[in-house]
Design an enzyme around this catalytic site. Structure first.
Site, PDB file in Angstrom:
ATOM      1  N   HIS A 169     -16.730 -26.267  37.452  1.00 16.77           N
ATOM      2  CA  HIS A 169     -15.961 -26.959  36.644  1.00 16.77           C
ATOM      3  C   HIS A 169     -14.661 -27.574  37.245  1.00 16.77           C
ATOM      4  O   HIS A 169     -14.515 -27.309  38.545  1.00 16.77           O
ATOM      5  CB  HIS A 169     -15.387 -25.985  35.581  1.00 16.77           C
ATOM      6  CG  HIS A 169     -16.712 -25.190  34.715  1.00 16.77           C
ATOM      7  ND1 HIS A 169     -17.179 -25.522  33.742  1.00 16.77           N
ATOM      8  CD2 HIS A 169     -17.282 -24.146  35.194  1.00 16.77           C
ATOM      9  CE1 HIS A 169     -18.076 -24.745  33.255  1.00 16.77           C
ATOM     10  NE2 HIS A 169     -17.896 -23.761  34.177  1.00 16.77           N
ATOM     11  N   GLU A 174     -14.283 -21.941  34.039  1.00 15.72           N
ATOM     12  CA  GLU A 174     -13.221 -23.100  33.966  1.00 15.72           C
ATOM     13  C   GLU A 174     -11.962 -22.348  33.677  1.00 15.72           C
ATOM     14  O   GLU A 174     -11.871 -21.437  33.040  1.00 15.72           O
ATOM     15  CB  GLU A 174     -13.767 -24.136  32.912  1.00 15.72           C
ATOM     16  CG  GLU A 174     -12.610 -25.246  32.974  1.00 15.72           C
ATOM     17  CD  GLU A 174     -12.149 -26.214  33.912  1.00 15.72           C
ATOM     18  OE1 GLU A 174     -12.025 -25.346  35.317  1.00 15.72           O
ATOM     19  OE2 GLU A 174     -12.296 -27.295  34.127  1.00 15.72           O
ATOM     20  N   ARG A 226     -19.647 -30.577  39.252  1.00 13.90           N
ATOM     21  CA  ARG A 226     -19.479 -30.141  37.891  1.00 13.90           C
ATOM     22  C   ARG A 226     -20.939 -30.018  37.210  1.00 13.90           C
ATOM     23  O   ARG A 226     -21.866 -30.744  37.559  1.00 13.90           O
ATOM     24  CB  ARG A 226     -18.457 -30.907  37.337  1.00 13.90           C
ATOM     25  CG  ARG A 226     -17.180 -30.683  37.756  1.00 13.90           C
ATOM     26  CD  ARG A 226     -16.393 -32.118  37.237  1.00 13.90           C
ATOM     27  NE  ARG A 226     -15.987 -31.952  36.042  1.00 13.90           N
ATOM     28  CZ  ARG A 226     -15.387 -32.811  35.071  1.00 13.90           C
ATOM     29  NH1 ARG A 226     -14.710 -33.931  35.838  1.00 13.90           N
ATOM     30  NH2 ARG A 226     -15.037 -32.591  33.871  1.00 13.90           N
ATOM     31  N   HIS A 227     -21.061 -29.276  36.355  1.00 17.05           N
ATOM     32  CA  HIS A 227     -22.197 -29.447  35.218  1.00 17.05           C
ATOM     33  C   HIS A 227     -22.347 -30.924  34.845  1.00 17.05           C
ATOM     34  O   HIS A 227     -21.491 -31.401  34.872  1.00 17.05           O
ATOM     35  CB  HIS A 227     -21.762 -28.363  34.042  1.00 17.05           C
ATOM     36  CG  HIS A 227     -20.260 -28.583  33.628  1.00 17.05           C
ATOM     37  ND1 HIS A 227     -20.450 -29.856  32.467  1.00 17.05           N
ATOM     38  CD2 HIS A 227     -19.203 -28.262  33.823  1.00 17.05           C
ATOM     39  CE1 HIS A 227     -18.933 -29.875  32.471  1.00 17.05           C
ATOM     40  NE2 HIS A 227     -18.137 -28.927  33.176  1.00 17.05           N
TER      41      HIS A 227
END
Ligand code: F6P
Length: 404
Positions: free
Chosen positions: A346, A280, A208-209
């Site tokens: 995401h 996302e 994920r970020h």
């Protein structure tokens, strides 16, 4: 499936099963070898497979018919696709299968796998030596016996021809694909899937970020910047990238089109590929709210999502099933890519991708754990992938309030 032993039929069959189940089509694999091992026993020497061994032929036909009966039963129970995994190496055997299926209203598509010698050798060593058929047998002896088994099948093998209806022929896993009389949605999807398939092993990393401003206050969706901790994660990811990812060779880095994934990737340097399909899950009217706010403002929505998170669709937004459909081109590209790939995306989208790569049940996908500040490293093995998780930090304070 059609093909001599060690042509990667089970590898392809399992991939198809995973792909179709992930897309929501109830698919089951019937492996005739497993029926043989269960009903006749493993540890049969190659003579058992000799086409002149009448008792062997009779017993093998019996287990093949048993698997066929179970397969027809599966269709009766609502199954949509069945993969009949056996050599099916003669025209007579294939026409027996086709007649039975057509009588019961089931369409048949043959998938034949043909391979060069080097691939056969690699397949024998990679999968057959671990087979229950060769437990406790010296590896060289096992290879000799398996080669003799292949020769028995080769003596009577008849490739699928055009008069036999729909087929896909895979030549040297991905080098060439021939198709005949392919019609309909699912068969066409299968062709695209199989055209992209190869067996060059390479790792895939998912992350994920870094923590974004909305994450710090428990808000979902949005398009916010990284927080201070999130920026520190990007720096940790850069270190991990240099030490572990770069040495794997030229690497593809894929992000979504949202700011938080760009900011995470920026520090890595080099080119990135931006996919809208990696954005996302779209939360519609709930975008920008906390879970607590959703629960009080839209209690019916909250309950509906808790009841069935996989198919629940946010008003004006998406469900997990929608995300899976949207992400499918990414999966095809991941299958096609021979380079290692780092995907920065995401939570919901990575659940969908991880669920596919690890062959998880569809119902589990919305509940899989994909924490922030963690890299998942997936390495393909003969059947499936091995997983390692790297928590790079910084660690985040536990989130308070109701969760999803
Ligand atoms: O909270 C971060 C987030 O990425 C949200 O933007 C998204 O709505 C959510 O995770 C998806 O997780 P779940 O489906 O469990 O709500």
């Amino acid at each position: 499936m059609v093909g001599l032993p060690a042509r990667g039929k089970t590898y392809v069959a399992r991939k198809i099963m995973r792909y179709l189940n992930w897309l929501g089509h109830r698919t089951h694999l019937f492996n005739v070898g497993n029926y043989r091992r269960e009903h006749i026993g493993s540890l049969q020497s190659h003579d058992f497979f000799d086409p002149h061994n009448e008792a062997g032929v009779r017993q093998r036909t019996e287990v093949a018919l048993m698997a066929l009966d179970d397969m027809m039963g599966w269709f009766g129970e609502g199954g949509e696709v069945a993969i009949y995994d056996a050599t099916n190496s003669t025209r007579a055997r294939r026409s027996l299968i086709r007649d039975r299926c057509e009588r019961e209203g089931v369409r048949v598509l043959f998938i034949e796998s043909l391979c060069d010698e080097a691939t056969v050798e690699a397949n024998v060593r990679a999968t057959k030596l671990d087979s229950p058929d060769y437990v406790g047998i010296d590896p060289d002896e096992a290879v000799r016996d398996f080669r003799a088994r292949i020769e028995h099948y080769a003596a009577v093998y008849e490739p699928v021809d055009e008069s036999e209806g729909s087929y896909i022929k895979l030549i040297d896993v991905g080098r060439q694909v021939n198709v005949n009389r392919i019609t309909g949605y699912l068969s066409s999807r299968l062709v695209s899937f199989l055209v992209n398939l190869h067996n060059v092993p390479r790792p895939i990393w998912l992350t994920r970020h870094g923590q974004a401003e909305y994450n710090t206050v428990g808000r979902i969706g949005g398009n916010t910047h990284l927080s201070e901790l999130g920026t520190r994660y990007a720096q940790n990811l850069k270190r991990f990238f240099d030490e572990r990812i770069m040495p794997a060779g030229p690497v593809e880095v894929w992000t979504s089109t949202l700011v938080r994934t760009h900011e995470t990737a920026a520090i890595l340097g080099g080119q990135t590929l931006q996919w809208r399909a990696l954005n996302e899950i779209e939360a519609g009217i709930c975008d920008g709210l906390t879970y607590a706010e959703i629960k009080t403002r839209y209690p019916d929505e909250w309950k509906a999502r808790a009841r069935d998170k996989l198919t629940y669709r946010y008003p004006q937004g998406e469900s997990y099933m929608d995300v899976i459909q949207r992400v499918e081109p990414v999966i095809l590209e991941l299958e096609r890519q021979r380079r290692p790939v780092l995907v920065i995306s995401h939570q919901a989208v990575l659940r969908a991708i991880y669920g596919y790569l690890m062959g998880r049940e569809l119902e589990q996908i919305p509940h899989l754990s994909i924490p922030l500040h963690t890299v998942l490293e997936l390495t393909p093995k003969a059947y499936g992938s091995a997983e390692q998780r790297f928590s790079l930090g910084p660690t985040l304070p536990a989130h308070s309030g109701p969760s999803s």
